[in-house]
Design a protein around this motif. Structure first.
Motif, PDB file in Angstrom:
ATOM      1  N   ALA A  35       0.594  -1.201  -0.397  1.00  0.00           N
ATOM      2  CA  ALA A  35       0.074   0.183   0.339  1.00  0.00           C
ATOM      3  C   ALA A  35       1.352   1.226   0.258  1.00  0.00           C
ATOM      4  N   LEU A  36       1.680   1.033   0.852  1.00  0.00           N
ATOM      5  CA  LEU A  36       3.185   2.028   0.326  1.00  0.00           C
ATOM      6  C   LEU A  36       3.856   2.547  -0.239  1.00  0.00           C
ATOM      7  N   VAL A  37       3.708   1.534  -1.110  1.00  0.00           N
ATOM      8  CA  VAL A  37       4.344   0.934  -2.044  1.00  0.00           C
ATOM      9  C   VAL A  37       3.955   2.389  -4.057  1.00  0.00           C
ATOM     10  N   ASP A  38       2.557   1.539  -3.121  1.00  0.00           N
ATOM     11  CA  ASP A  38       1.957   2.164  -4.676  1.00  0.00           C
ATOM     12  C   ASP A  38       1.419   3.916  -3.895  1.00  0.00           C
ATOM     13  N   LEU A  39       1.674   4.356  -2.867  1.00  0.00           N
ATOM     14  CA  LEU A  39       1.053   5.424  -3.381  1.00  0.00           C
ATOM     15  C   LEU A  39       2.553   6.422  -3.031  1.00  0.00           C
ATOM     16  N   ILE A  40       4.110   5.623  -2.868  1.00  0.00           N
ATOM     17  CA  ILE A  40       5.582   6.491  -3.368  1.00  0.00           C
ATOM     18  C   ILE A  40       4.811   7.247  -4.075  1.00  0.00           C
ATOM     19  N   PRO A  41       4.579   7.288  -5.519  1.00  0.00           N
ATOM     20  CA  PRO A  41       4.855   8.615  -6.704  1.00  0.00           C
ATOM     21  C   PRO A  41       4.114   9.440  -6.165  1.00  0.00           C
ATOM     22  N   ASP A  42       3.402  10.063  -5.580  1.00  0.00           N
ATOM     23  CA  ASP A  42       2.314  11.118  -4.433  1.00  0.00           C
ATOM     24  C   ASP A  42       3.355  11.703  -3.553  1.00  0.00           C
ATOM     25  N   LEU A  43       3.719  11.081  -3.016  1.00  0.00           N
ATOM     26  CA  LEU A  43       5.013  11.909  -1.554  1.00  0.00           C
ATOM     27  C   LEU A  43       5.847  13.174  -2.415  1.00  0.00           C
TER      28      LEU A  43
ATOM     29  N   TRP B  57      11.555   0.077   4.966  1.00  0.00           N
ATOM     30  CA  TRP B  57      11.675   1.409   5.922  1.00  0.00           C
ATOM     31  C   TRP B  57       9.987   1.270   5.430  1.00  0.00           C
ATOM     32  N   THR B  58       9.852   2.310   6.610  1.00  0.00           N
ATOM     33  CA  THR B  58       7.812   2.490   6.485  1.00  0.00           C
ATOM     34  C   THR B  58       7.415   4.105   6.085  1.00  0.00           C
ATOM     35  N   ILE B  59       6.780   4.667   5.998  1.00  0.00           N
ATOM     36  CA  ILE B  59       6.166   6.029   5.840  1.00  0.00           C
ATOM     37  C   ILE B  59       7.123   6.661   6.669  1.00  0.00           C
ATOM     38  N   ASP B  60       7.478   6.667   8.497  1.00  0.00           N
ATOM     39  CA  ASP B  60       8.387   7.737   8.646  1.00  0.00           C
ATOM     40  C   ASP B  60       9.591   7.961   8.216  1.00  0.00           C
TER      41      ASP B  60
ATOM     42  N   LEU C 161      10.305   7.997   5.670  1.00  0.00           N
ATOM     43  CA  LEU C 161      11.074   8.119   5.045  1.00  0.00           C
ATOM     44  C   LEU C 161      11.029   9.968   4.457  1.00  0.00           C
ATOM     45  N   ALA C 162       9.484   9.731   5.276  1.00  0.00           N
ATOM     46  CA  ALA C 162       9.299  11.322   5.674  1.00  0.00           C
ATOM     47  C   ALA C 162      10.907  12.383   6.429  1.00  0.00           C
ATOM     48  N   ASP C 163      11.400  10.554   7.672  1.00  0.00           N
ATOM     49  CA  ASP C 163      12.463  11.899   7.995  1.00  0.00           C
ATOM     50  C   ASP C 163      13.742  12.428   6.977  1.00  0.00           C
ATOM     51  N   VAL C 164      13.849  11.147   5.979  1.00  0.00           N
ATOM     52  CA  VAL C 164      14.781  11.921   5.124  1.00  0.00           C
ATOM     53  C   VAL C 164      14.396  13.009   4.327  1.00  0.00           C
ATOM     54  N   THR C 165      13.832  13.230   4.236  1.00  0.00           N
ATOM     55  CA  THR C 165      12.526  13.703   2.999  1.00  0.00           C
ATOM     56  C   THR C 165      13.043  15.188   3.600  1.00  0.00           C
ATOM     57  N   MET C 166      12.753  15.395   5.135  1.00  0.00           N
ATOM     58  CA  MET C 166      12.281  16.271   6.407  1.00  0.00           C
ATOM     59  C   MET C 166      13.943  17.285   6.266  1.00  0.00           C
TER      60      MET C 166
ATOM     61  N   ASP D  92       6.436  23.226   5.903  1.00  0.00           N
ATOM     62  CA  ASP D  92       5.521  23.634   6.587  1.00  0.00           C
ATOM     63  C   ASP D  92       3.875  23.367   5.446  1.00  0.00           C
ATOM     64  N   ASP D  93       4.358  24.114   4.853  1.00  0.00           N
ATOM     65  CA  ASP D  93       3.484  23.742   3.523  1.00  0.00           C
ATOM     66  C   ASP D  93       3.480  23.196   2.487  1.00  0.00           C
ATOM     67  N   VAL D  94       4.419  22.524   2.321  1.00  0.00           N
ATOM     68  CA  VAL D  94       4.492  20.669   1.521  1.00  0.00           C
ATOM     69  C   VAL D  94       4.667  19.556   1.449  1.00  0.00           C
ATOM     70  N   ILE D  95       5.688  19.763   3.036  1.00  0.00           N
ATOM     71  CA  ILE D  95       5.997  18.640   3.155  1.00  0.00           C
ATOM     72  C   ILE D  95       4.829  17.848   3.711  1.00  0.00           C
ATOM     73  N   LEU D  96       5.451  18.594   4.612  1.00  0.00           N
ATOM     74  CA  LEU D  96       4.056  17.839   6.490  1.00  0.00           C
ATOM     75  C   LEU D  96       2.786  17.513   6.030  1.00  0.00           C
ATOM     76  N   PRO D  97       2.115  18.510   4.758  1.00  0.00           N
ATOM     77  CA  PRO D  97       0.436  18.258   4.262  1.00  0.00           C
ATOM     78  C   PRO D  97       0.513  16.871   3.001  1.00  0.00           C
ATOM     79  N   GLY D  98       1.476  17.420   2.585  1.00  0.00           N
ATOM     80  CA  GLY D  98       1.978  16.116   2.039  1.00  0.00           C
ATOM     81  C   GLY D  98       1.962  14.070   2.246  1.00  0.00           C
ATOM     82  N   TYR D  99       2.634  14.045   3.225  1.00  0.00           N
ATOM     83  CA  TYR D  99       3.209  12.927   4.085  1.00  0.00           C
ATOM     84  C   TYR D  99       1.141  13.189   4.770  1.00  0.00           C
ATOM     85  N   GLN D 100       0.630  14.175   5.515  1.00  0.00           N
ATOM     86  CA  GLN D 100      -0.412  14.095   5.863  1.00  0.00           C
ATOM     87  C   GLN D 100      -1.005  12.772   5.670  1.00  0.00           C
TER      88      GLN D 100
END
Length: 373
Positions: free
Chosen positions: A4-12, A330-333, A335-340, A358-366
């Motif tokens: 499920a996470l793999v399927d959503l990676i393109p949208d991160l 790896w988990t979504i957390d 991926l979020a860690d290295v992105t942040m 605040d305006d792009v990364i966090l809302p996208g991951y949420q």
């Protein structure tokens, strides 16, 4: 959950700090530009040419890896070609969900047809600007800066550094040195680092890829690098124990003085897993599962995830993320860690980084986390 996470990676939303402009061309573009200038290629169709680049780069040798650039650089010698390649790079990255990218390239390698250094930078910026506009029209917002690079072995460091500083308000965000790392250390032209520091100019240095801890030491101490290009051979200054520390679940590790310095100062590591495996830079790793990026992240180094050369590695940010999820757990957390970390390590001002987070990364991951529930 993994699929499920793999399927959503393109949208991160993704942040890319280490991506070479001359290593990310579309195979079809290489063919068309080569035909225009009469350059002979090792394959005659896009699929075969793309495969040739990957197989040639997948040799375990950085020297052989770098030879593939003879063909891409050969077709990037006019303003039109430079602008086209830059424009397409922006569009390809935006389509992959990249919201901020720094494109590194060496202007001195694009003068064969008589262009000046200044003209090359302006051509690339024109392509970047056009790509950003086209991406926005398609609903993809992306910001892209140039990382102007000097080649270690050609001794034009001062000239290129001055070029980078001159264009700092016209698209150039930082300076880099690249090319043969072993034998061409930052001390080769020690004065350049004082020049850049006096001009408050951001620096990233290729180090810890083809050479080891001495290269990293010079990059951070003499070069005063804000980030390390690759940096994975910092593992040579880390001794891993077996198991975990009792009571807290943390990995046992003994860090040397340099490793402590890099971690203590949170000097960002621009790690490129697929490329590192191709060039044997990954501390003996045989696959993504044992690539040191996971250990370094667990040890709280400032790890960022990158592509290096999308053409030679047949990769993308989504591909790199997918392999880490599928092969390294790896988990979504994660991926979020290295992105942040990447967002906070960009060569932008602090307020711009804050806005990106605040305006792009966090809302996208949420949004993606909500879809996974």
């Amino acid at each position: 959950m993994t699929q499920a996470l793999v399927d959503l990676i393109p949208d991160l939303p993704k942040v890319l700090l280490h991506d070479h402009l001359d290593g990310g061309l579309r195979p079809q573009t290489v063919l068309e530009l080569a035909d225009e200038v009469g350059h002979t290629l090792p394959a005659l169709d896009a699929d075969s040419l793309g495969t040739w680049f990957v197989e040639s780069a997948d040799s375990g040798s950085l020297v052989r890896y770098l030879e593939t650039f003879d063909h891409t650089i050969a077709v990037m010698q006019t303003p039109e070609a430079l602008a086209r390649v830059a424009r397409e790079a922006v569009l390809d990255l935006a389509a992959d969900g990249v919201v901020y990218a720094e494109q590194r390239w060496a202007p001195e390698q694009h003068l064969a047809k008589g262009l000046s250094l200044e003209a090359t930078v302006e051509a690339v910026q024109a392509g970047i600007d056009e790509g950003i506009r086209e991406a926005a029209a398609a609903g993809r917002i992306i910001r892209v800066g140039q990382l102007v690079t000097a080649m270690r072995h050609t001794d034009r460091w001062q000239e290129v550094a001055q070029l980078a500083v001159a264009y700092r308000d016209r698209g150039v965000v930082g300076f880099d040195i690249a090319g043969p790392e072993d034998g061409f250390p930052p001390s080769r032209h020690a004065e350049i680092w004082r020049f850049l520091a006096e001009h408050d100019f951001p620096v990233t240095i290729h180090a810890g890829e083809a050479a080891g801890v001495d290269s990293i030491s010079q990059a951070v101490h003499l070069g005063q690098a804000d980030r390390l290009g690759h940096g994975v051979r910092i593992m040579e200054d880390i001794t891993l124990g077996s198991g975990e520390e009792p009571g807290n679940g943390e990995r046992r590790a003994e860090l040397g003085r340099l490793a402590h310095w890099v971690r203590d100062h949170q000097i960002a590591l621009e790690v490129c897993p697929v490329s590192n495996l191709q060039t044997s830079a990954a501390h003996g790793a045989t696959g993504i599962a044992d690539h040191p990026i996971t250990v370094l992240k667990e040890l709280d180094f400032a790890v960022t995830l990158n592509t290096d050369n999308r053409l030679m590695s047949r990769t993308s940010m989504s591909h790199e993320m997918t392999r880490l999820v599928s092969e390294a757990g790896w988990t979504i957390d994660d991926l979020a860690d290295v992105t942040m970390t990447a967002a906070w390590s960009t060569f932008m001002h602090h307020d711009e980084r804050r806005s990106l987070v605040d305006d792009v990364i966090l809302p996208g991951y949420q949004k993606i986390e909500g879809a996974l529930r």
